[in-house]
Structures are given as C-alpha cells and as structure tokens.
Scaffold this active site. Structure first.
Site, PDB file in Angstrom:
ATOM      1  N   ARG A   1       0.817  -1.213   0.000  1.00  6.47           N
ATOM      2  CA  ARG A   1       0.000   0.000   0.000  1.00  6.47           C
ATOM      3  C   ARG A   1       0.853   1.266   0.000  1.00  6.47           C
ATOM      4  NH1 ARG A   1      -2.283  -4.053   2.720  1.00  6.47           N
ATOM      5  NH2 ARG A   1      -1.222  -3.466   4.627  1.00  6.47           N
TER       6      ARG A   1
ATOM      7  N   GLU B   1       5.722 -10.459  13.946  1.00 12.76           N
ATOM      8  CA  GLU B   1       5.190 -11.075  15.159  1.00 12.76           C
ATOM      9  C   GLU B   1       4.993 -12.584  14.983  1.00 12.76           C
ATOM     10  OE1 GLU B   1       1.970  -9.026  12.780  1.00 12.76           O
ATOM     11  OE2 GLU B   1       3.882  -8.429  13.616  1.00 12.76           O
TER      12      GLU B   1
END
Length: 177
Positions: free
Chosen positions: A60, A97
């Site tokens: 994006r 993560e």
C-alpha cells in the site's frame, strides 16, 4: 462528508489472526475525497523541503508513495518483498510477530546524499519501516522523514523509529493491535 480520515478506514476484526483489528485503507483509497485528503495531509509537512525520492513500502506504500512523489515532484522508489525486483538488489531481513520477512531495493535506486521520505499506510511495530530505512541508508540516502496514514501507538513503532532519530508523521491513530 467527514474531514476525519478514520471515517474512511474500515476495521475488520480478527484479520489476519484472532485478536487483530485490521485497519483497511482500501476504503479510503476508493473515496476520491478521502484519498485526496490523505495524500494532501501526507505531503503538507514536506512541501518546500528538498526531497529527492519517496520510498514506498510494499504494497500500500506504493499507492501512497507514488501519489506523494508526484505532488512533491520527485522520484519514487519501491521497497519490495524479496525476489520481486528484476535488477541487482540489496536486502534486509526483519522480524514479524509471526516469523521473518525480507525486503529489497534496487542497488542503484538512491544515490549517496539524496534526501528520502519513507511512506507507508500503517505504522505498527516499525519492523518494515526500520528495514526500509536501513536499505536507504546503506545506499547513502538521508531519510528526512517517515510518513504514515495510521499509527498504532500501542505497538511501539513510532518510539522505535524515533529512537533511530527519525521524524515520524502520521495522520491518525487507533488504539490496540
């Protein structure tokens, strides 16, 4: 129509994992008013400054970075996922993560001493942005700022980047993950 960019951003619970509140900017991009406001507000702090290149982080950040580069009348450079760029590259791995990722930049995309603005849609932990900054600096570029539509302050990305000496500009923030 609202002047609050949050009103143009869709929240999708439990995506891509349970407990994550995904902030979807595609609804912002689809709105002519929302997209224009976002680009104008990303550009505003840098108007009149010397910016040679805008670096957009996949994916994006490409949409935003291209529009910001156009408005600032400067070049655009993509930082892509590993294996996507056709010429010689530099790469940087970083922790997610849930694992590890790698991004790349063409090794001739930025000349030494060029001033660079890093752009992406969202700042979470700052890992992708830190990898992008590292690549820019490895090429001799000078990062003059990092601009994001969304900051998730609870995840610590802003503090991480500011700890590296970066100036961080974001348009709105959301609590939580």
């Amino acid at each position: 129509m609202s002047d609050d960019l949050r009103d143009y951003i869709r929240t999708i619970p439990d995506f891509p994992h349970e407990g994550i509140m995904f902030r979807d900017v595609t609804t912002l991009f689809a709105s002519p008013r929302g997209f224009r406001m976002a680009v104008d507000r990303l550009v505003a702090p840098y108007a009149g400054q010397r910016i040679d290149k805008v670096v957009g982080l996949e994916a994006r950040g490409f949409i935003l970075g291209g529009a910001v580069a156009h408005q600032l009348s400067c070049g655009f450079v993509p930082v892509r996922k590993a294996g996507k760029l056709p010429a010689a590259t530099l790469s940087r791995k970083y922790q997610l993560e849930y694992g590890e990722a790698e991004v790349e930049i063409h090794d001739d995309a930025i000349a030494g001493g060029e001033t660079v603005l890093l752009v992406d849609d969202l700042l979470a932990t700052g890992g992708t942005a830190e990898a992008g900054i590292s690549l820019i600096e490895q090429l001799g570029g000078i990062v003059t700022g990092c601009a994001f539509i969304i900051d998730l302050p609870d995840l610590g990305g802003r503090k991480r980047l500011e700890g590296m000496g970066m100036k961080v500009h974001s348009l709105c923030d959301f609590d939580g993950a």
